[in-house]
Design a protein around this motif. Sequence first.
Motif, PDB file in Angstrom:
ATOM      1  N   SER A  23       9.282  -7.110 -21.192  1.00  0.00           N
ATOM      2  CA  SER A  23       8.531  -7.542 -20.024  1.00  0.00           C
ATOM      3  C   SER A  23       8.389  -6.412 -19.014  1.00  0.00           C
ATOM      4  N   ALA A  24       9.497  -5.675 -18.815  1.00  0.00           N
ATOM      5  CA  ALA A  24       9.468  -4.558 -17.872  1.00  0.00           C
ATOM      6  C   ALA A  24       8.486  -3.488 -18.314  1.00  0.00           C
ATOM      7  N   LEU A  25       8.489  -3.206 -19.633  1.00  0.00           N
ATOM      8  CA  LEU A  25       7.566  -2.200 -20.158  1.00  0.00           C
ATOM      9  C   LEU A  25       6.125  -2.665 -20.027  1.00  0.00           C
ATOM     10  N   ALA A  26       5.906  -3.946 -20.290  1.00  0.00           N
ATOM     11  CA  ALA A  26       4.552  -4.485 -20.217  1.00  0.00           C
ATOM     12  C   ALA A  26       4.032  -4.453 -18.789  1.00  0.00           C
ATOM     13  N   GLN A  27       4.897  -4.796 -17.835  1.00  0.00           N
ATOM     14  CA  GLN A  27       4.498  -4.755 -16.434  1.00  0.00           C
ATOM     15  C   GLN A  27       4.258  -3.324 -15.987  1.00  0.00           C
ATOM     16  N   GLY A  28       5.120  -2.412 -16.429  1.00  0.00           N
ATOM     17  CA  GLY A  28       4.994  -1.010 -16.038  1.00  0.00           C
ATOM     18  C   GLY A  28       3.714  -0.394 -16.541  1.00  0.00           C
ATOM     19  N   ALA A  29       3.248  -0.833 -17.711  1.00  0.00           N
ATOM     20  CA  ALA A  29       2.051  -0.254 -18.299  1.00  0.00           C
ATOM     21  C   ALA A  29       0.821  -0.524 -17.447  1.00  0.00           C
ATOM     22  N   GLY A  30       0.807  -1.662 -16.762  1.00  0.00           N
ATOM     23  CA  GLY A  30      -0.375  -1.983 -15.979  1.00  0.00           C
ATOM     24  C   GLY A  30      -0.171  -1.861 -14.481  1.00  0.00           C
ATOM     25  N   SER A  31       0.983  -1.393 -14.056  1.00  0.00           N
ATOM     26  CA  SER A  31       1.285  -1.324 -12.628  1.00  0.00           C
ATOM     27  C   SER A  31       0.984   0.058 -12.066  1.00  0.00           C
ATOM     28  N   GLU A  32       1.129   0.176 -10.748  1.00  0.00           N
ATOM     29  CA  GLU A  32       0.935   1.455 -10.093  1.00  0.00           C
ATOM     30  C   GLU A  32       2.048   2.433 -10.477  1.00  0.00           C
ATOM     31  N   PRO A  33       1.784   3.755 -10.400  1.00  0.00           N
ATOM     32  CA  PRO A  33       2.839   4.729 -10.668  1.00  0.00           C
ATOM     33  C   PRO A  33       4.061   4.477  -9.794  1.00  0.00           C
ATOM     34  N   ALA A  34       5.228   4.761 -10.364  1.00  0.00           N
ATOM     35  CA  ALA A  34       6.481   4.436  -9.678  1.00  0.00           C
ATOM     36  C   ALA A  34       6.759   5.371  -8.505  1.00  0.00           C
ATOM     37  N   ARG A  38       3.677  10.488   0.185  1.00  0.00           N
ATOM     38  CA  ARG A  38       3.298  10.044   1.530  1.00  0.00           C
ATOM     39  C   ARG A  38       2.567  11.185   2.241  1.00  0.00           C
ATOM     40  N   VAL A  39       1.286  10.964   2.540  1.00  0.00           N
ATOM     41  CA  VAL A  39       0.427  12.016   3.090  1.00  0.00           C
ATOM     42  C   VAL A  39       0.026  11.679   4.527  1.00  0.00           C
ATOM     43  N   GLY A  40       0.238  12.626   5.429  1.00  0.00           N
ATOM     44  CA  GLY A  40      -0.212  12.490   6.814  1.00  0.00           C
ATOM     45  C   GLY A  40      -1.526  13.232   6.998  1.00  0.00           C
ATOM     46  N   TYR A  41      -2.485  12.602   7.660  1.00  0.00           N
ATOM     47  CA  TYR A  41      -3.790  13.236   7.848  1.00  0.00           C
ATOM     48  C   TYR A  41      -4.327  12.931   9.242  1.00  0.00           C
ATOM     49  N   GLN A  42      -5.345  13.693   9.628  1.00  0.00           N
ATOM     50  CA  GLN A  42      -6.055  13.461  10.877  1.00  0.00           C
ATOM     51  C   GLN A  42      -7.526  13.221  10.554  1.00  0.00           C
ATOM     52  N   ALA A  52     -11.039   9.405   1.406  1.00  0.00           N
ATOM     53  CA  ALA A  52     -12.271   8.636   1.237  1.00  0.00           C
ATOM     54  C   ALA A  52     -12.812   8.741  -0.188  1.00  0.00           C
ATOM     55  N   GLN A  53     -12.690   9.923  -0.782  1.00  0.00           N
ATOM     56  CA  GLN A  53     -13.159  10.130  -2.159  1.00  0.00           C
ATOM     57  C   GLN A  53     -12.296   9.403  -3.186  1.00  0.00           C
ATOM     58  N   GLY A  54     -10.997   9.328  -2.899  1.00  0.00           N
ATOM     59  CA  GLY A  54     -10.055   8.831  -3.900  1.00  0.00           C
ATOM     60  C   GLY A  54      -9.736   9.890  -4.935  1.00  0.00           C
ATOM     61  N   SER A  55     -10.179  11.145  -4.673  1.00  0.00           N
ATOM     62  CA  SER A  55     -10.028  12.205  -5.675  1.00  0.00           C
ATOM     63  C   SER A  55      -8.584  12.655  -5.848  1.00  0.00           C
ATOM     64  N   LEU A  56      -7.820  12.645  -4.766  1.00  0.00           N
ATOM     65  CA  LEU A  56      -6.424  13.062  -4.883  1.00  0.00           C
ATOM     66  C   LEU A  56      -5.601  12.007  -5.610  1.00  0.00           C
ATOM     67  N   ILE A  67      -0.384   7.198  -3.829  1.00  0.00           N
ATOM     68  CA  ILE A  67      -0.385   7.810  -2.495  1.00  0.00           C
ATOM     69  C   ILE A  67      -0.388   6.750  -1.414  1.00  0.00           C
ATOM     70  N   LYS A  68       0.413   6.981  -0.390  1.00  0.00           N
ATOM     71  CA  LYS A  68       0.342   6.212   0.843  1.00  0.00           C
ATOM     72  C   LYS A  68      -0.151   7.151   1.938  1.00  0.00           C
ATOM     73  N   TRP A  69      -1.191   6.706   2.655  1.00  0.00           N
ATOM     74  CA  TRP A  69      -1.831   7.549   3.656  1.00  0.00           C
ATOM     75  C   TRP A  69      -1.430   7.091   5.061  1.00  0.00           C
ATOM     76  N   PHE A  70      -1.155   8.062   5.937  1.00  0.00           N
ATOM     77  CA  PHE A  70      -0.764   7.771   7.309  1.00  0.00           C
ATOM     78  C   PHE A  70      -1.598   8.627   8.256  1.00  0.00           C
ATOM     79  N   GLU A  71      -2.348   7.983   9.162  1.00  0.00           N
ATOM     80  CA  GLU A  71      -3.198   8.724  10.097  1.00  0.00           C
ATOM     81  C   GLU A  71      -2.435   9.047  11.378  1.00  0.00           C
ATOM     82  N   PHE A  72      -2.653  10.265  11.904  1.00  0.00           N
ATOM     83  CA  PHE A  72      -2.021  10.716  13.142  1.00  0.00           C
ATOM     84  C   PHE A  72      -3.083  11.220  14.111  1.00  0.00           C
TER      85      PHE A  72
END
Length: 329
Positions: A23-34, A38-42, A52-56, A67-72
């Motif tokens: 079950s853990a393997l099956a869930q991991g296969a379709g889940s977000e990367p572990a 954490r990226v800070g941006y302006q 905005a692109q989603g390229s990174l 990625i988790k994005w944090f605006e400053f």
Amino acid sequence: MARHIKTSLHLAAAVLAAFTTWSALAQGAGSEPAKVLRVGYQKSGLLAVLKAQGSLDEKLKPLGYSIKWFEFPAGPQLLEALNANSIDFGSTGAPPPVFAQAGGVRFVYVGAEPAGRHSEAILVRNDSPLHGVADLKGKRIALQKGSSSNYLLLEALKKAGLRYEDIRPVYLPPADARAAFESGDVDAWVIWDPYYASAQQALKARTLTDYSELNSPYNFYEATRDFAQQHPDVVTAILGQLRTAGLWVNDHPVETAALIAPKVGLDQKLVETWVRRYPYGATAVTDEIVHSQQIVADAFYGAHLIPQKITVKDNVWQNREAAAALAAK
């Protein structure tokens, strides 16, 4: 009988363990990367374009990262978050890392980018009696302490024959500084894009000076020292994507503005104005760039705005793979 019960219990436990693992393997296969970056941006930085692109996000998926994005609102706040280990990576102008290094923040410069000569300025209201930098003597000037605009003010005053002590700095974050500027509580405002472009458009603010006749410093990408040392492949991948995206933005300012305007909540024409002011192109932190940044650091020390003299080179990330990847693009 007891033996049969015991055997049955062992069998049930084994089946349950196998099912749990599957079950853990099956869930991991379709889940977000572990792993999470954490990226800070302006708003005005190239990282906002990557968001905005989603390229990174796509670039880092093969490495197992989401990625988790944090605006400053400004660089100093972003580096405070880096110091608190609330983010791993971010981007600022030249002065914030100078103040951070003087304050003992554990970060490294991992990349650089040329700054625009027209992307920040000293502004006055359109009806202001001030018409030159020399007229700022004794005046109240709003700015974010330790920001890129802090250095612009320092250098502009020097060129006009004034010292920092000759003006009355009013240290405010961008939103509060704009309010003070509009209300007349300050005589001038030193600010960068997109706040600069917005003030030109909405307030009809007049530009006293920008970097046109001054040596403009670089912008920088920073990471926590631990993250850069432990995950050089991730940092190299980020810088490579920044380089690729930056070159695309330089050739596609209209498309870039259309992409990110709704993301940052600004008018598309306004966004296009500041996008065109930046010469994007991420690069490794070369000796020439270190020398340029050392001049910035020495200027702040000379003005008694940082408590000690620093050596910029001590905080530069040394990674041949990253430098080679940037040079190859």
